[in-house]
Design an enzyme around this catalytic site. Structure first.
Site, PDB file in Angstrom:
ATOM      1  N   SER A 201      18.169  28.374  32.421  1.00 20.71           N
ATOM      2  CA  SER A 201      18.675  29.737  32.494  1.00 20.71           C
ATOM      3  C   SER A 201      18.005  30.600  31.418  1.00 20.71           C
ATOM      4  CB  SER A 201      20.200  29.731  32.367  1.00 20.71           C
ATOM      5  OG  SER A 201      20.744  30.983  32.716  1.00 20.71           O
ATOM      6  N   GLU A 324      21.999  28.992  43.509  1.00 20.31           N
ATOM      7  CA  GLU A 324      22.157  29.523  42.155  1.00 20.31           C
ATOM      8  C   GLU A 324      23.371  30.446  41.996  1.00 20.31           C
ATOM      9  OE1 GLU A 324      20.499  28.902  39.445  1.00 20.31           O
ATOM     10  OE2 GLU A 324      18.482  28.234  39.949  1.00 20.31           O
ATOM     11  N   HIS A 425      24.095  27.323  39.948  1.00 19.09           N
ATOM     12  CA  HIS A 425      23.399  27.517  38.678  1.00 19.09           C
ATOM     13  C   HIS A 425      23.930  26.530  37.645  1.00 19.09           C
ATOM     14  CE1 HIS A 425      20.972  29.799  35.879  1.00 19.09           C
ATOM     15  NE2 HIS A 425      22.003  29.987  35.080  1.00 19.09           N
TER      16      HIS A 425
END
Length: 521
Positions: A201, A324, A425
């Site tokens: 990330s 995600e 995610h």
């Protein structure tokens, strides 16, 4: 959940002083951990909002049993943190896991945590490096760096001759940590000429940015970028407007900006938390705090720099997760637009930032999402704008001159599928570190799937470790061969219960978005 540490210790002599580490597994193959090692001086007082400076040498032996404080940040359910861990501005420390130093030079893996540039800590249990160090015979380093206003709010527009506010303090912290690795990791048995930077990330976005920064060149020799928001890097004008808003929240005039160095840290954290909620709500798809193109430390927009051939000539693994955006909807987070209206507003805002963007190109993008009026279509568009397309743009450009591998993480346990999170995610993180069950209440295996997940985790770890050791993610375990990515084949490893290599699996969306980068300025 804390890993047990024994009273078997080993003292390492470093440039800055001696550090005592503790065996986290005894007997043959023991792994030691040295935690809370300062890599820079405390960024407090006059050093608040300034670039990091080298630490002073300490006297005696620094005890490395406990993690150092985490960077100041607001509490968040998104980041499970040991309740005993407190935040403090004196946060610039790192942790090392390694077999007992024995004269052998081992590959080094340096982890940069994520958290939207405003959250996170190297002390999160999911990032414990013991299993990677043990299974790969490597040295694992995890780092703290300043987040939120202290690390990623650009106050340089308030600088005067007497009061200087440096840009990109969080990125500068990361560079200082990599410099520490270069200078000191050999004392722990690591090879300073074989350093793999890996992150997820905003940690991965930091790395794709640093891959275009001259000051970071040569500090790491391979990169693994997991779900990097590579286009979430903004210009100085947008950054200055957010900085002005911070002053407004704190009821400070521009000519009182120097008082930011004197305010209680709790006030700055609270004001930053307001910005974290406010900015992406007003302009969906943007972050309050992120790296800034200052034309100095970050000379160009990173993805544009990649496309100009300016990224460092090093091997790269890059990828994203199949679903995600789902986790942002599940957690009701404003950090990513997940409703149809918010996604449409994001596209309008991007178009306003790019007056040269033709209506035809926007129509082409929309045409790739026939269900765009439905929640699933909104999630897909948000996923692709934030993660999938930036990864593809970076991979296309970097593969023109350096070895590049692309993956897509598709695996999800039955529970995550039932919860409509899927391969959301950050769901790949326990697979990379081998640390499952680190959430306070972890539903991952409530309805099964443990054996398949552990198999997937083993393959991922072996690929990541092979890349760290040899620069090629070739696991010697009879798993699927993973060929490099290039613009002709676009070979992509789909990581699932059974891995598969597919050429250009996202062709329709890739062609619809095109090669010209779309992001906020």
């Amino acid at each position: 959940m804390k890993p047990a540490s024994s009273d078997v210790t080993h003292v390492v002599h470093t440039r800055d002083g001696d550090v005592r580490g503790y065996a986290e597994k005894s007997g043959e193959g023991a792994v030691y951990a040295w935690k809370g090692i300062p890599y820079a001086s405390p960024p407090i007082g006059r050093l608040r909002f300034r670039a990091p400076v080298a630490p002073d040498r300490w006297e005696g032996v620094l005890d490395g049993r406990e993690f150092g404080p985490m960077a100041p940040q607001a509490p968040s359910t998104a980041v499970p943190i040991d309740e005993d861990l407190k935040y403090d501005e004196d946060c610039l420390s790192l942790n090392v896991w390694a077999p007992l130093p024995d004269g052998k030079k081992r590959p080094v893996m340096v982890w940069v945590h994520g958290g939207a540039y405003c959250l996170g800590s190297s002390a999160q249990a999911i990032y414990d490096g013991r299993l990677l160090a043990e299974r790969g015979d490597v040295v694992v380093v995890t780092i703290n760096y300043r987040v939120g206003p202290l690390g990623f709010l650009d106050l340089s527009s308030f600088s005067t001759g007497d009061e200087v506010f440096d840009t990109n303090c969080g990125l500068r912290d990361q560079v200082a940590a990599f410099e520490w690795v270069r200078d000191c990791i050999a004392d722990f048995g690591g090879d300073p000429d074989s350093v793999t930077a890996f992150g997820e990330s905003s940690g991965a976005g930091s790395l794709t940015t640093l891959m275009t920064c001259p000051s970071a060149e040569g500090l790491f020799h391979r990169v693994i970028a997991q779900s990097p928001p590579a286009t979430s890097v903004y210009g100085s004008e947008r950054a200055a407007s957010v900085a002005e808003r911070l002053l407004g929240i704190l009821d400070l005039d521009r000519d009182r900006a120097q008082e930011l160095r004197e305010l209680p840290i709790e006030q700055i954290v609270a004001a930053g938390d307001t910005l974290v909620e406010e900015v992406p709500t007003k302009i969906p798809g943007t972050l309050a705090m992120a790296p800034v193109v200052d034309r100095d430390f970050v000379p160009k927009y990173p993805v544009a720099a990649f496309q100009k051939g300016l990224s460092h000539r090093i091997p790269l693994i890059i990828g994203s997760n199949k679903d995600e955006a789902s986790i942002f909807k599940f957690m009701k987070s404003p950090l990513l637009p997940v409703s149809t209206d918010a996604v449409q507003e994001m596209l309008r805002a991007i178009a306003a930032d790019h007056p040269e963007l033709s209506a035809a190109r926007l129509a082409d993008i929309l045409s790739a999402y026939p269900d765009r009026a439905k929640p699933s279509g909104a999630l897909a568009m948000s996923r692709d704008a934030a993660f999938r397309m930036p990864a593809l743009w970076v991979a296309d450009a970097h593969s023109r001159h350096s070895p590049t591998w692309m993956y897509r993480f598709d695996h999800a346990t039955p529970m995550l599928k039932a919860a409509r999170v899927g391969a959301g995610h950050a769901t790949e993180l326990p697979y990379v570190f081998g640390n499952f069950g680190t959430l306070n209440v972890d539903p991952t295996f409530w309805i099964g799937g443990r054996k398949a997940a552990l198999d997937v985790s083993g393959r991922m770890q072996r690929r990541w470790l092979a890349f760290a050791a040899h620069g090629v993610p070739a696991a010697l375990d009879a798993s699927k061969h993973w060929p490099p990515y290039d613009e002709q084949t676009r070979n992509t490893l789909l990581i699932d219960t059974a891995d598969a290599v597919v050429g250009d699996p996202d062709q329709v969306l890739r062609e619809a978005w095109g090669e010209e980068v779309m992001g906020f300025n």
